[in-house]
Scaffold this motif. Structure first.
Motif, short mmCIF file in Angstrom:
data_model
loop_
_atom_site.label_atom_id
_atom_site.label_comp_id
_atom_site.label_asym_id
_atom_site.label_seq_id
_atom_site.Cartn_x
_atom_site.Cartn_y
_atom_site.Cartn_z
N MET A 58 0.83 -1.19 0.00
CA MET A 58 0.00 0.00 0.00
C MET A 58 0.88 1.26 0.00
O MET A 58 0.54 2.24 -0.64
N PHE A 59 1.99 1.19 0.73
CA PHE A 59 2.88 2.35 0.76
C PHE A 59 3.45 2.66 -0.61
O PHE A 59 3.52 3.83 -1.02
N MET A 60 3.85 1.64 -1.36
CA MET A 60 4.43 1.87 -2.68
C MET A 60 3.40 2.45 -3.64
O MET A 60 3.73 3.26 -4.51
N GLU A 61 2.16 2.02 -3.51
CA GLU A 61 1.10 2.57 -4.36
C GLU A 61 0.91 4.06 -4.07
O GLU A 61 0.82 4.88 -5.00
N ASN A 62 0.85 4.42 -2.80
CA ASN A 62 0.71 5.83 -2.43
C ASN A 62 1.92 6.64 -2.88
O ASN A 62 1.78 7.78 -3.33
N LEU A 63 3.09 6.06 -2.79
CA LEU A 63 4.30 6.75 -3.21
C LEU A 63 4.30 7.00 -4.71
O LEU A 63 4.68 8.08 -5.17
N SER A 64 3.85 6.03 -5.49
CA SER A 64 3.83 6.22 -6.94
C SER A 64 2.78 7.25 -7.35
O SER A 64 3.02 8.06 -8.25
N ILE A 65 1.64 7.27 -6.69
CA ILE A 65 0.62 8.27 -6.99
C ILE A 65 1.13 9.66 -6.64
O ILE A 65 0.97 10.62 -7.42
N THR A 66 1.78 9.79 -5.49
CA THR A 66 2.33 11.09 -5.08
C THR A 66 3.41 11.55 -6.06
O THR A 66 3.46 12.73 -6.42
N GLY A 67 4.27 10.64 -6.50
CA GLY A 67 5.30 11.00 -7.46
C GLY A 67 4.73 11.47 -8.78
O GLY A 67 5.21 12.43 -9.38
N THR A 68 3.69 10.80 -9.24
CA THR A 68 3.04 11.20 -10.49
C THR A 68 2.43 12.59 -10.38
O THR A 68 2.57 13.42 -11.28
N LEU A 69 1.75 12.85 -9.27
CA LEU A 69 1.16 14.17 -9.08
C LEU A 69 2.22 15.26 -8.96
O LEU A 69 2.03 16.37 -9.46
N LEU A 70 3.35 14.95 -8.34
CA LEU A 70 4.44 15.92 -8.26
C LEU A 70 5.01 16.22 -9.64
O LEU A 70 5.31 17.37 -9.95
#
Length: 33
Positions: A1-13
């Motif tokens: 779950m952490f990696m999914e949130n991290l990838s979404i945050t990176g994409t938005l950044l």
């Protein structure tokens, strides 16, 4: 779950830094006219 949130945050950044470019609504309207 952490990696999914991290990838979404990176994409938005990336979108926030570089902008949406050719996928933006303004570019889509310019192509239709």
């Amino acid at each position: 779950m952490f990696m999914e949130n991290l990838s979404i945050t990176g994409t938005l950044l990336l979108l926030a830094i570089h902008g949406s470019g050719r996928y933006s609504l303004d570019a889509r309207q310019a192509r239709q006219e």
